[in-house]
Design a protein around this motif. Structure first.
Motif, short mmCIF file in Angstrom:
data_model
loop_
_atom_site.label_atom_id
_atom_site.label_comp_id
_atom_site.label_asym_id
_atom_site.label_seq_id
_atom_site.Cartn_x
_atom_site.Cartn_y
_atom_site.Cartn_z
N VAL A 1 0.76 -1.35 -0.14
CA VAL A 1 0.06 0.18 -0.07
C VAL A 1 0.89 1.48 -0.25
O VAL A 1 1.76 1.67 0.47
N VAL A 2 0.58 2.16 -0.91
CA VAL A 2 1.78 3.07 -0.87
C VAL A 2 0.48 4.76 -0.78
O VAL A 2 -0.30 5.17 -0.61
N ILE A 3 1.09 5.16 0.48
CA ILE A 3 0.82 6.08 1.86
C ILE A 3 0.94 7.57 0.88
O ILE A 3 1.98 7.35 0.76
N ASP A 4 -0.02 8.08 0.16
CA ASP A 4 0.42 9.67 -0.08
C ASP A 4 -0.11 10.77 0.09
O ASP A 4 0.42 11.95 -0.66
N SER A 5 -0.75 10.82 1.82
CA SER A 5 -1.50 12.07 2.26
C SER A 5 -1.12 11.48 3.70
O SER A 5 -1.61 10.45 3.76
N ILE B 1 -4.71 10.04 7.51
CA ILE B 1 -4.69 9.35 6.11
C ILE B 1 -4.74 8.55 5.50
O ILE B 1 -6.41 8.94 5.12
N TRP C 1 -4.76 7.00 1.07
CA TRP C 1 -3.44 6.06 0.12
C TRP C 1 -3.98 5.61 -0.70
O TRP C 1 -5.30 5.65 -1.68
N GLN C 2 -3.20 4.96 -1.82
CA GLN C 2 -4.18 5.09 -3.17
C GLN C 2 -4.49 2.99 -2.53
O GLN C 2 -3.29 2.44 -2.23
N TYR D 1 -8.68 -2.89 4.57
CA TYR D 1 -7.13 -2.59 4.94
C TYR D 1 -7.20 -2.26 6.21
O TYR D 1 -8.06 -2.21 7.18
#
Length: 284
Positions: A242-246, A258, A260-261, A271
């Motif tokens: 999982v890519v956390i983007d903010s 939080i 994520w994509q 998740y």
């Protein structure tokens, strides 16, 4: 064929015998005394014996059905003719098509048309059967049919590959119906069908779950050929990272947010969010 009949003007001491040739019955008179007055009448009778292929002397094995334990039910049609007498049906079985075949049981009753083979282990490999009738007929053995055996495997893409054999039913419609059990303890649900094909690729993937498949086909009369229930092994493919983007903090509430994509794996069910506990570990 011509027959010469003797007609007695006196009816004394007359006996009647009936004969049947093919499907035509006729009768003539004979007499136990030698003193009688006779005249003759001559007539011709044409007798025919039918060898029509519509009259089958062998049972017609129609379909095989495997249950969840690997037992098999056979269904057949009785012969069109028993040729004068009938004793029983003999059920022959072999785990390989080339044989040898062994008579595993017998069934009495001309109009009994099913047999349940307990302990057939048809969930492990296909089984092969034919039926022989003990009767006055010489041609009394059915065609050989196999159970439908389904194999399922996962490929490197996480797809389920299904393949199965042809049971050998000459009146099969050619359609195979694929059913899948999506949840443990659930029911089988029809997901697709294929025509004159013995393989199918299912895009449904599992990470660690119990999924079962079954293949069903039918002949022109609706008699069901059902395969074994085959378990789909888990694909052992982990979902992508999982890519956390903010990450942000609400200045009024002090709560963090939080973002994520979304994951691309087909078998992601949810998740789990972890937070550092201050002691070198993580709490969910």
């Amino acid at each position: 064929m011509s027959l010469l009949l003797v007609k007695n003007k006196s009816k004394k001491n007359q006996n009647i015998r009936k004969y049947e040739i093919g499907k035509i019955a006729f009768a003539f008179s004979y007499f136990s005394t030698l003193s009688f007055f006779v005249d003759f009448c001559l007539f011709s009778a044409i007798l025919s014996v039918s060898n029509s292929p519509a009259f089958s002397q062998a049972p017609y094995l129609k379909c095989t059905e495997v249950d969840s334990l690997g037992n098999v039910q056979l269904t057949w049609l009785p012969p069109s003719d028993s040729c004068g007498f009938f004793n029983q049906y003999y059920i022959f079985y072999s785990p390989v098509s080339a044989g040898p075949y062994v008579a595993i049981d017998s069934v009495s009753g001309f109009f009994t048309t099913t047999y349940y083979h307990s302990g057939a282990n048809a969930n492990m490999a296909p089984g092969y059967y034919f039926i022989q009738s003990s009767s006055g007929c010489s041609g009394n053995t059915s065609d050989t049919l196999s159970t439908v055996f389904l194999s399922v495997s996962n490929n490197s893409l996480g797809e389920a590959n299904l393949s199965w054999n042809n049971p050998g039913v000459t009146t099969n419609t050619g359609w195979y119906y694929i059913s899948r059990q999506d949840t443990p303890g659930g029911i089988l649900v029809l997901i697709d069908s294929v025509f004159q094909n013995n393989s199918f690729v299912d895009s449904f993937t599992v990470c660690n779950d119990s999924i079962y498949y079954q293949i069903v086909s039918a002949d022109s009369s609706g008699c069901i050929n059902a395969s074994n229930f085959q378990f789909l092994e888990p694909d052992a493919l982990q979902p992508g990272a999982v890519v956390i983007d903010s990450v942000s903090v609400d200045i009024l509430t002090g709560l963090g947010t939080i973002g994520w994509q979304p994951g691309l794996s087909a078998d992601i069910a949810g998740y789990i969010v972890y937070i550092a506990n201050g002691f070198g570990g993580w709490d969910s």
